[in-house]
Design a protein around this motif. Sequence first.
Motif, PDB file in Angstrom:
ATOM      1  N   TYR A  60       0.838  -1.204   0.000  1.00  0.00           N
ATOM      2  CA  TYR A  60       0.000   0.000   0.000  1.00  0.00           C
ATOM      3  C   TYR A  60       0.877   1.260   0.000  1.00  0.00           C
ATOM      4  O   TYR A  60       0.600   2.232  -0.711  1.00  0.00           O
ATOM      5  CB  TYR A  60      -0.936   0.000   1.202  1.00  0.00           C
ATOM      6  CG  TYR A  60      -1.817   1.231   1.270  1.00  0.00           C
ATOM      7  CD1 TYR A  60      -2.879   1.394   0.379  1.00  0.00           C
ATOM      8  CD2 TYR A  60      -1.563   2.238   2.205  1.00  0.00           C
ATOM      9  CE1 TYR A  60      -3.673   2.528   0.421  1.00  0.00           C
ATOM     10  CE2 TYR A  60      -2.348   3.377   2.248  1.00  0.00           C
ATOM     11  CZ  TYR A  60      -3.407   3.511   1.360  1.00  0.00           C
ATOM     12  OH  TYR A  60      -4.186   4.639   1.404  1.00  0.00           O
ATOM     13  N   LYS A  61       1.966   1.230   0.796  1.00  0.00           N
ATOM     14  CA  LYS A  61       2.890   2.381   0.829  1.00  0.00           C
ATOM     15  C   LYS A  61       3.528   2.590  -0.545  1.00  0.00           C
ATOM     16  O   LYS A  61       3.726   3.727  -0.992  1.00  0.00           O
ATOM     17  CB  LYS A  61       3.976   2.158   1.888  1.00  0.00           C
ATOM     18  CG  LYS A  61       3.486   2.398   3.313  1.00  0.00           C
ATOM     19  CD  LYS A  61       4.597   2.141   4.317  1.00  0.00           C
ATOM     20  CE  LYS A  61       4.082   2.297   5.740  1.00  0.00           C
ATOM     21  NZ  LYS A  61       5.113   1.908   6.737  1.00  0.00           N
ATOM     22  N   THR A  62       3.871   1.475  -1.217  1.00  0.00           N
ATOM     23  CA  THR A  62       4.438   1.563  -2.574  1.00  0.00           C
ATOM     24  C   THR A  62       3.463   2.273  -3.503  1.00  0.00           C
ATOM     25  O   THR A  62       3.838   3.145  -4.293  1.00  0.00           O
ATOM     26  CB  THR A  62       4.741   0.145  -3.123  1.00  0.00           C
ATOM     27  OG1 THR A  62       5.668  -0.498  -2.255  1.00  0.00           O
ATOM     28  CG2 THR A  62       5.321   0.214  -4.532  1.00  0.00           C
ATOM     29  N   LEU A  63       2.192   1.893  -3.398  1.00  0.00           N
ATOM     30  CA  LEU A  63       1.151   2.510  -4.231  1.00  0.00           C
ATOM     31  C   LEU A  63       1.012   3.998  -3.919  1.00  0.00           C
ATOM     32  O   LEU A  63       0.939   4.835  -4.819  1.00  0.00           O
ATOM     33  CB  LEU A  63      -0.187   1.797  -3.995  1.00  0.00           C
ATOM     34  CG  LEU A  63      -1.448   2.427  -4.599  1.00  0.00           C
ATOM     35  CD1 LEU A  63      -1.336   2.526  -6.112  1.00  0.00           C
ATOM     36  CD2 LEU A  63      -2.672   1.610  -4.228  1.00  0.00           C
ATOM     37  N   MET A  64       1.003   4.338  -2.651  1.00  0.00           N
ATOM     38  CA  MET A  64       0.780   5.733  -2.241  1.00  0.00           C
ATOM     39  C   MET A  64       1.955   6.648  -2.596  1.00  0.00           C
ATOM     40  O   MET A  64       1.793   7.851  -2.723  1.00  0.00           O
ATOM     41  CB  MET A  64       0.497   5.812  -0.734  1.00  0.00           C
ATOM     42  CG  MET A  64      -0.887   5.330  -0.354  1.00  0.00           C
ATOM     43  SD  MET A  64      -2.226   6.357  -1.078  1.00  0.00           S
ATOM     44  CE  MET A  64      -2.811   5.312  -2.402  1.00  0.00           C
ATOM     45  N   LYS A  65       3.140   6.061  -2.768  1.00  0.00           N
ATOM     46  CA  LYS A  65       4.305   6.870  -3.155  1.00  0.00           C
ATOM     47  C   LYS A  65       4.278   7.216  -4.644  1.00  0.00           C
ATOM     48  O   LYS A  65       4.923   8.159  -5.094  1.00  0.00           O
ATOM     49  CB  LYS A  65       5.602   6.107  -2.845  1.00  0.00           C
ATOM     50  CG  LYS A  65       5.982   6.089  -1.364  1.00  0.00           C
ATOM     51  CD  LYS A  65       7.242   5.262  -1.187  1.00  0.00           C
ATOM     52  CE  LYS A  65       7.533   5.003   0.290  1.00  0.00           C
ATOM     53  NZ  LYS A  65       8.642   4.036   0.448  1.00  0.00           N
ATOM     54  N   ALA A  66       3.578   6.404  -5.425  1.00  0.00           N
ATOM     55  CA  ALA A  66       3.569   6.584  -6.881  1.00  0.00           C
ATOM     56  C   ALA A  66       2.557   7.648  -7.292  1.00  0.00           C
ATOM     57  O   ALA A  66       1.530   7.842  -6.635  1.00  0.00           O
ATOM     58  CB  ALA A  66       3.228   5.262  -7.565  1.00  0.00           C
ATOM     59  N   ALA A  67       2.856   8.314  -8.381  1.00  0.00           N
ATOM     60  CA  ALA A  67       1.895   9.260  -8.960  1.00  0.00           C
ATOM     61  C   ALA A  67       0.806   8.464  -9.687  1.00  0.00           C
ATOM     62  O   ALA A  67       1.100   7.486 -10.381  1.00  0.00           O
ATOM     63  CB  ALA A  67       2.596  10.196  -9.929  1.00  0.00           C
ATOM     64  N   VAL A  68      -0.445   8.877  -9.497  1.00  0.00           N
ATOM     65  CA  VAL A  68      -1.582   8.264 -10.201  1.00  0.00           C
ATOM     66  C   VAL A  68      -2.172   9.344 -11.095  1.00  0.00           C
ATOM     67  O   VAL A  68      -2.693  10.354 -10.613  1.00  0.00           O
ATOM     68  CB  VAL A  68      -2.641   7.741  -9.217  1.00  0.00           C
ATOM     69  CG1 VAL A  68      -3.824   7.140  -9.985  1.00  0.00           C
ATOM     70  CG2 VAL A  68      -2.040   6.712  -8.264  1.00  0.00           C
TER      71      VAL A  68
ATOM     72  N   GLY B 157      -1.177  11.954  -4.257  1.00  0.00           N
ATOM     73  CA  GLY B 157      -0.551  11.413  -5.463  1.00  0.00           C
ATOM     74  C   GLY B 157      -1.424  11.468  -6.702  1.00  0.00           C
ATOM     75  O   GLY B 157      -0.945  11.261  -7.815  1.00  0.00           O
ATOM     76  N   LEU B 158      -2.730  11.751  -6.525  1.00  0.00           N
ATOM     77  CA  LEU B 158      -3.639  11.798  -7.671  1.00  0.00           C
ATOM     78  C   LEU B 158      -3.435  13.101  -8.445  1.00  0.00           C
ATOM     79  O   LEU B 158      -3.460  14.188  -7.866  1.00  0.00           O
ATOM     80  CB  LEU B 158      -5.089  11.695  -7.198  1.00  0.00           C
ATOM     81  CG  LEU B 158      -6.167  11.799  -8.285  1.00  0.00           C
ATOM     82  CD1 LEU B 158      -6.046  10.667  -9.289  1.00  0.00           C
ATOM     83  CD2 LEU B 158      -7.560  11.798  -7.650  1.00  0.00           C
ATOM     84  N   GLN B 159      -3.222  12.975  -9.749  1.00  0.00           N
ATOM     85  CA  GLN B 159      -3.030  14.156 -10.593  1.00  0.00           C
ATOM     86  C   GLN B 159      -3.867  14.019 -11.868  1.00  0.00           C
ATOM     87  O   GLN B 159      -4.013  12.921 -12.402  1.00  0.00           O
ATOM     88  CB  GLN B 159      -1.550  14.308 -10.972  1.00  0.00           C
ATOM     89  CG  GLN B 159      -0.642  14.503  -9.759  1.00  0.00           C
ATOM     90  CD  GLN B 159       0.817  14.584 -10.158  1.00  0.00           C
ATOM     91  OE1 GLN B 159       1.184  15.368 -11.041  1.00  0.00           O
ATOM     92  NE2 GLN B 159       1.656  13.783  -9.531  1.00  0.00           N
TER      93      GLN B 159
ATOM     94  N   ARG C 118       9.936   7.736 -14.044  1.00  0.00           N
ATOM     95  CA  ARG C 118       9.583   7.276 -12.703  1.00  0.00           C
ATOM     96  C   ARG C 118       8.374   6.344 -12.759  1.00  0.00           C
ATOM     97  O   ARG C 118       7.468   6.547 -13.573  1.00  0.00           O
ATOM     98  CB  ARG C 118       9.269   8.469 -11.796  1.00  0.00           C
ATOM     99  CG  ARG C 118      10.499   9.290 -11.428  1.00  0.00           C
ATOM    100  CD  ARG C 118      10.116  10.550 -10.678  1.00  0.00           C
ATOM    101  NE  ARG C 118       9.309  11.456 -11.518  1.00  0.00           N
ATOM    102  CZ  ARG C 118       8.844  12.626 -11.109  1.00  0.00           C
ATOM    103  NH1 ARG C 118       9.078  13.037  -9.868  1.00  0.00           N
ATOM    104  NH2 ARG C 118       8.140  13.385 -11.924  1.00  0.00           N
ATOM    105  N   PRO C 119       8.325   5.315 -11.882  1.00  0.00           N
ATOM    106  CA  PRO C 119       7.177   4.402 -11.857  1.00  0.00           C
ATOM    107  C   PRO C 119       5.883   5.181 -11.578  1.00  0.00           C
ATOM    108  O   PRO C 119       5.868   6.086 -10.740  1.00  0.00           O
ATOM    109  CB  PRO C 119       7.484   3.445 -10.708  1.00  0.00           C
ATOM    110  CG  PRO C 119       8.953   3.566 -10.475  1.00  0.00           C
ATOM    111  CD  PRO C 119       9.332   4.964 -10.862  1.00  0.00           C
ATOM    112  N   SER C 120       4.822   4.841 -12.279  1.00  0.00           N
ATOM    113  CA  SER C 120       3.559   5.560 -12.089  1.00  0.00           C
ATOM    114  C   SER C 120       2.391   4.709 -12.556  1.00  0.00           C
ATOM    115  O   SER C 120       2.576   3.624 -13.125  1.00  0.00           O
ATOM    116  CB  SER C 120       3.585   6.886 -12.871  1.00  0.00           C
ATOM    117  OG  SER C 120       3.648   6.629 -14.259  1.00  0.00           O
TER     118      SER C 120
END
Length: 547
Positions: free
Chosen positions: A276-284, A324-326, A342-344
Amino acid sequence: MKITFLGATRTVTGSNFLVEAAGKKFLVDCGMWQGKAELETQNQEEFEFNPTEIDFMLLTHAHIDHSGRIPKLYKEGFQNKIYAHKATCDLCALMLPDSGHIQEMENEWKNKKRKRKGQKEVPPLYTAEEAARCLEIFEPVQYDDIIEITPEIHVRFNDAGHMLGSSIIELWVKEGEKETKTVFTGDLGNNDIPLLDSPTMIENADYLVMESTYGSRLHLRNNEKAELFLNIVSETLDKGGTVVIPSFAVGRTQEILYEINKLKDIIQDEEFKRKYKTLMKAAVYVDSPLAISATEVFRENTNLFEPEVKEEIMKGDNPLEFPGLQFTRTADESKALNEDKRPSIIISASGMCEVGRIKHHLKHNLWNPNSTILFVGYQAPGTLGYSIVNGSKKVKIFGEEIAVNARIEYIEGYSGHADQEGLMNFIYSFIQKPKHIFLVHGEEQAQDIFKEKIEQEAKIAVTVPEFGETYELKDEIQMTHKIERKVSKTIKTEIVERLEKLKKEIKDMEDYVREDINNESLTDVDIYRINEKIKDLEKQILNVIEG
């Protein structure tokens, strides 16, 4: 009372039904054909009725396969009211002009090709401006209100739980001393679709016109798909890849945003927390102007959300927002996503990969073994999405051949359509069972399996109409007439071209399969899967020959 089935017959697009009753002619839906090229060609053909003679229209929901030919209908003389739920009207105000813009862009490209061949240019199906003009005849209604169209015709719109504003329509028609009630399901939603309420159960009907998209299949249950989603996404991000999610701009995109936000409430063990932390660090990124505008419509219609979601909103937790939501609105912002290493996560339309920005993201990620293409909605045969999901090793995008090296995943549980169990439960919910059911909006195999199940278990007679068939609704259902579908010269030419292309593709397939089966690292499961796909292809070829 008579119904003529003019779309969504033995297929899932082009929903269009002509009803003649109590001295009136009216339509239920007027959708666009999508997917196979021979189907899309039908969009350009004349209607099988005179648009100026249609007294009114009932629209089940805003998806283009149900609403997409309304601007064409309006352009050709239909000027009367279209009754639809208020949220459907709001979404059509976005989706129909957007569809018109796509028609213009695609038409410009086709005309360039025609010009090079010395052929005459042709106009688009309709323009964005023409689509905007037809919005003036929309008449918004609310759920549960019984509306008098004429003294003999009444309708009620009920929540179908498929997308915002989607409706099951109850239709009462009085002819002489007899009143007939027919129910049109439109598209029925899952009981566990995020954000939306479950489909309304209807108490009684004489006749039922029912969708059957997943009449032969069951979905993943909700708790499984959330965990599966997190696993796929975190594994891809851990490898430094990009997760590309082809998503329908209206409905699926908003549900995925909600699911990502909700993951925080089901955190279990330490490994789950890490993912979950991995997901929250990524830009969506939501990369679709239409999806962005549609998300605003969702925010303005929160009264249609399920009770649990309304409660969250009251507490100040917006289910469509998280860190992280854009949102990327411009074409330049969209292009920049593919230059960022970067991973996204990129959520982009269209859901079947036929048009829009998603094709650019596929072009930049399909070749990359570190990336994942995650499908979350139905893929109609003939679409780019269908080819990718069904194992194509190479696909053409913008005329360029792209190798499919990325991880391909499909989480079926995100579908906005009820599965076989949900469809059967809808039938069982009737206190007074329908005398007869017409199955529409489904592929042939799904409909045949579902027909047999209904007749065996619910003991109700079922008809699967063919295109152009007219049925008179009496105690004994009768087909009174059949319109033969027009076949244009362009389709005949296309058939010949497709046969030539198919010969080359079968040769390519042979090379790939021989290469695969000689690969010693291949498991028995992989070999079995290849064998099943070849058997399926063999069956389809035999069907063409026998037909």
